[in-house]
Design an enzyme around this catalytic site. Structure first.
Site, mmCIF file in Angstrom:
data_model
loop_
_atom_site.group_PDB
_atom_site.id
_atom_site.type_symbol
_atom_site.label_atom_id
_atom_site.label_comp_id
_atom_site.label_asym_id
_atom_site.label_seq_id
_atom_site.Cartn_x
_atom_site.Cartn_y
_atom_site.Cartn_z
ATOM 1 N N LEU A 129 0.851 -1.192 0.000
ATOM 2 C CA LEU A 129 0.000 0.000 0.000
ATOM 3 C C LEU A 129 0.887 1.242 0.000
ATOM 4 O O LEU A 129 1.650 1.478 0.925
ATOM 5 C CB LEU A 129 -0.907 0.000 1.225
ATOM 6 C CG LEU A 129 -1.908 1.160 1.325
ATOM 7 C CD1 LEU A 129 -2.900 1.105 0.178
ATOM 8 C CD2 LEU A 129 -2.623 1.136 2.657
ATOM 9 N N HIS A 233 4.995 1.919 12.421
ATOM 10 C CA HIS A 233 5.514 3.219 12.010
ATOM 11 C C HIS A 233 4.394 4.259 12.048
ATOM 12 O O HIS A 233 3.240 3.944 11.704
ATOM 13 C CB HIS A 233 6.083 3.106 10.592
ATOM 14 C CG HIS A 233 6.917 4.252 10.157
ATOM 15 N ND1 HIS A 233 6.365 5.466 9.780
ATOM 16 C CD2 HIS A 233 8.267 4.393 10.019
ATOM 17 C CE1 HIS A 233 7.331 6.290 9.425
ATOM 18 N NE2 HIS A 233 8.494 5.671 9.560
#
Length: 348
Positions: A129, A233
């Protein structure tokens, strides 16, 4: 109009340009690289997947691109791997618990452990993605992500029962990985980006040869490495929230390089899948705004997916505008698959 389609043979240069401008946003994203030597073979494999019969078991790469319909520019990507771990082992750490107890000493201690695992062998994976920074927001991430679920809903014969997603793990501001520095580096003696690159290019033999086979006792790791287990993240937090809102869950598996959470689910339990339905389309005018739908065609290599903000349900038919019909490549009387764009909205 933004739309999703399968990657094409002529998309290699556009993808290289898209990824080359990403800079450090690709750190830790092992399934995306900007080099021609990585992109061209991947596109070739994906084209074979899109034109293949799709019989399982198979490690097909259903690579999708997000296109800005006004310019025909590729601005995003995502993929579905039909199965993982068949030709090469797929490794994860499973977070476990080991208990030590002594009645005589009055001691009872639970210790977190990491076990090297191949438990995801044979499941599907959603990955890759990525959005151009100018297209982050405005629902583009939701479109490119959920389009994969409509494809899986329409073609269940091409996928196993379960699907997983590796989330990019937490990194420091300088791009280093606390989990890697606290654990992996002691066995690989490689910097994190180099180990990640080797994994991305299919060179996974070194993992099997060098990773410890015995449990790792988490308390022995540096505190920063412990805190990174299952953490993602900051740029990946929106993707994690989206997947969890659709039914993905963290079951205690993490990436062996950066410690990022691996989420998984039964495909049939995903919200966008079990709320989807087949509808016959017809062209309409003066259509009202409504809760947006995700609408996709039912073909394989002809797959297209867009967001539909205006439509009308009339006598069992889904009325959509002419521009949407042209973008999807459908005509009146054809069948499409639709699902509410967001959880908790109207179901057809």
């Amino acid at each position: 109009m933004m739309y999703v389609r399968p990657v094409g043979d002529d998309d290699v240069d556009a993808l290289i340009q898209l990824f080359s401008g990403a800079g450090d946003r690709l750190n830790g994203m092992s399934s995306i690289r900007p080099e021609y030597e990585f992109v061209a073979p991947r596109v070739a494999r994906a084209r074979k997947a899109w034109t293949d019969a799709g019989a399982l078991p198979a490690e097909n790469d259903y690579f999708l691109v997000l296109v800005d319909g006004e310019t025909e520019r590729i601005v995003g990507t995502s993929t579905i791997y039909s199965m993982i771990g068949l030709s090469e082992p797929f490794f994860s750490y499973r977070v476990g618990t080991q208990v030590a107890a002594s009645r005589e000493l009055g001691v009872y201690r639970k210790t977190r452990t990491l076990y090297l695992s191949n438990d995801y062998t044979g499941v599907a994976e959603v990955a890759s993605l990525f959005l151009h920074r100018d297209y982050i927001g405005s629902g583009n991430g939701r479109l490119i992500s959920l389009s994969r679920m409509l494809f899986m809903a329409q073609h269940p014969d091409r996928f196993p029962e379960r699907v997983m997603a590796e989330m990019r793990g937490f990194q420091n501001e300088d791009g280093s990985s606390p989990f890697w520095e606290g654990l992996g580096r002691h066995f690989f003696t490689l910097p994190f980006p180099e180990a990640d690159r080797l994994s991305a290019t299919g060179n996974k033999v070194f993992i099997a040869e060098l990773m410890p086979r015995h449990p790792i006792y988490v308390p022995l790791l540096p505190e920063a490495a412990q805190e990174a287990i299952g953490k993602v993240h900051p740029n990946t937090e929106p993707a994690r929230r989206l997947l969890e809102s659709e039914g993905f869950r963290w079951q205690g598996y993490v990436d062996i390089f950066d410690g990022g959470a691996s989420l998984d689910a039964r495909i049939g339990d995903l919200r966008a899948v079990h709320e989807s339905a087949l509808e016959v389309v017809t062209e309409g005018i003066n259509l009202p705004d409504d809760d947006p739908l995700l609408i996709a065609t039912t073909g394989v290599d002809s797959f297209r997916c867009v967001v539909l903000p205006r439509y009308r349900i009339d006598e069992g038919r889904l009325e959509i505008d002419a521009d949407t019909m042209r973008t999807l490549g459908v005509q009146g009387g054809e069948t499409v698959r639709v699902t509410p764009l967001r959880p908790g909205r109207t179901v057809l």
